[in-house]
Design an enzyme around this catalytic site. Structure first.
Site, mmCIF file in Angstrom:
data_model
loop_
_atom_site.group_PDB
_atom_site.id
_atom_site.type_symbol
_atom_site.label_atom_id
_atom_site.label_comp_id
_atom_site.label_asym_id
_atom_site.label_seq_id
_atom_site.Cartn_x
_atom_site.Cartn_y
_atom_site.Cartn_z
ATOM 1 N N LYS A 37 -5.457 0.389 -3.597
ATOM 2 C CA LYS A 37 -5.956 1.232 -2.513
ATOM 3 C C LYS A 37 -6.160 2.666 -3.019
ATOM 4 O O LYS A 37 -7.157 3.319 -2.690
ATOM 5 C CB LYS A 37 -4.976 1.192 -1.326
ATOM 6 N N GLN A 47 2.823 0.587 3.511
ATOM 7 C CA GLN A 47 2.616 -0.786 3.030
ATOM 8 C C GLN A 47 3.700 -1.707 3.595
ATOM 9 O O GLN A 47 4.886 -1.383 3.577
ATOM 10 C CB GLN A 47 2.633 -0.799 1.489
ATOM 11 N N ASP A 51 -4.569 1.693 9.453
ATOM 12 C CA ASP A 51 -4.255 0.269 9.354
ATOM 13 C C ASP A 51 -4.378 -0.417 10.721
ATOM 14 O O ASP A 51 -4.372 -1.645 10.804
ATOM 15 C CB ASP A 51 -2.806 0.102 8.876
#
Ligand code: GUN
Length: 295
Positions: free
Chosen positions: A54, A98, A121
């Protein structure tokens, strides 16, 4: 019938090129470039690889990347404290924590501490709640589900009125992709470990999304001829014929299903690359909203 292979690498590159072009345009207009903060807690090897990918993608798109790592022993307060700092940092448009978090950290508590305007997200309970409700719109849609539906639309799949079957009900993929498909006016069936006669349910699908994490579970005779099959699984299986002794496969028995479906995503090179591409898109979208950009 031999299926069209949906090339996720090509489609993802197009999305990333668009994100990069948008960043260039922002720079030309004298605006601040988008920024993405990543938060990695602990040392899960797969999470480290995902976060590194990412960050690399940010570099390629001209997005500023702020990497933060905390030890697996970090407390709830330490993780949420870092998120609060990032919420307040004007250079940061997106915050990506994450998952999974090491236990005993409370995932929902951490996700809830992210400002919804920076929740690229799309996992904040408010964004997920809005995704689930009629007449409401989330600020961001979770990246893997967004990538799945984006691919389906790009290849011209008619979602309205179609029978969509989602295998898996995870918070990250199964449930949000089902919600997105409902928003597209599909008739959606969500299957899980307690569902009865999975092959029969799958055979009713015009669109089949496999997101269960079970290697090669979906067989050729589970699929309706002409269905579109999106394989979200990434599973490593032993393969002595392979130089590494193992290889990656999806949740779908690709060689069988490609003979029945009209279109299918391969693993690797299907949904995987789309996740990062949609994250870049969400981050640019966030930076545009923050700076009142209307194009
Ligand atoms: N773990 C697996 N997929 C994802 C994702 O899309 N976002 C985050 N934050 N964690 C993940």
């Amino acid at each position: 019938m031999t299926a069209t292979i949906i090339d996720g690498k090509v489609l993802a590159q197009q999305v990333r090129d668009q994100a990069k072009a948008d960043v260039e345009k922002m720079k030309e207009m004298g605006l601040r470039v988008p920024g993405l903060a990543t938060v990695l807690v602990g040392d899960n090897p797969a999470s480290k690889v995902y976060v590194a990918s990412k960050q690399k993608a940010c570099g390629e798109a001209g997005i500023e990347s702020f990497g933060h790592t905390l030890p697996a022993t970090a407390t709830q307060e330490e993780v949420e404290g870092l998120v609060r700092e990032l919420n307040a940092d004007p250079r940061v448009d997106g915050i990506l924590v994450q998952l999974p978090l090491p236990s005993p950290l409370d995932e929902e508590g951490v996700l809830k501490s992210i400002s919804i305007e920076k929740d690229v997200d799309g996992f904040h309970p408010i964004n997920i709640g809005r995704l689930a409700q009629k007449g409401r719109d989330p600020l961001f849609v979770p990246c893997t589900p967004y990538g799945c539906v984006y691919m389906l639309k790009l290849i011209g799949t008619k979602l309205e009125g179609c029978n969509a079957v989602v295998l898996g009900r995870s918070n990250i993929v199964g449930m949000p992709v089902a919600l997105l498909l409902v928003r597209e006016n599909a008739t959606v069936t969500i299957c899980h470990s307690r569902s009865k006669d999975l092959p029969a349910i799958c055979r009713g699908a015009d669109v089949l999304i496999a997101a269960v994490g079970r290697a090669q579970m979906v067989r050729g005779d589970w699929v309706k001829p002409g269905a579109v099959v999106i394989d979200v699984g990434i599973n490593r299986i032993d393969d002595p014929t392979h130089p590494k002794g193992s290889r990656l496969v999806g949740d779908v028995m690709y060689d069988e299903v490609k003979e029945v479906a009209s279109a299918i995503t391969p693993v690797p090179g299907g949904v995987g690359p789309m996740t990062i591409a949609m994250l870049m898109r969400n981050t640019v979208h966030s930076a545009k909203m923050a700076q009142n950009v209307t194009w």
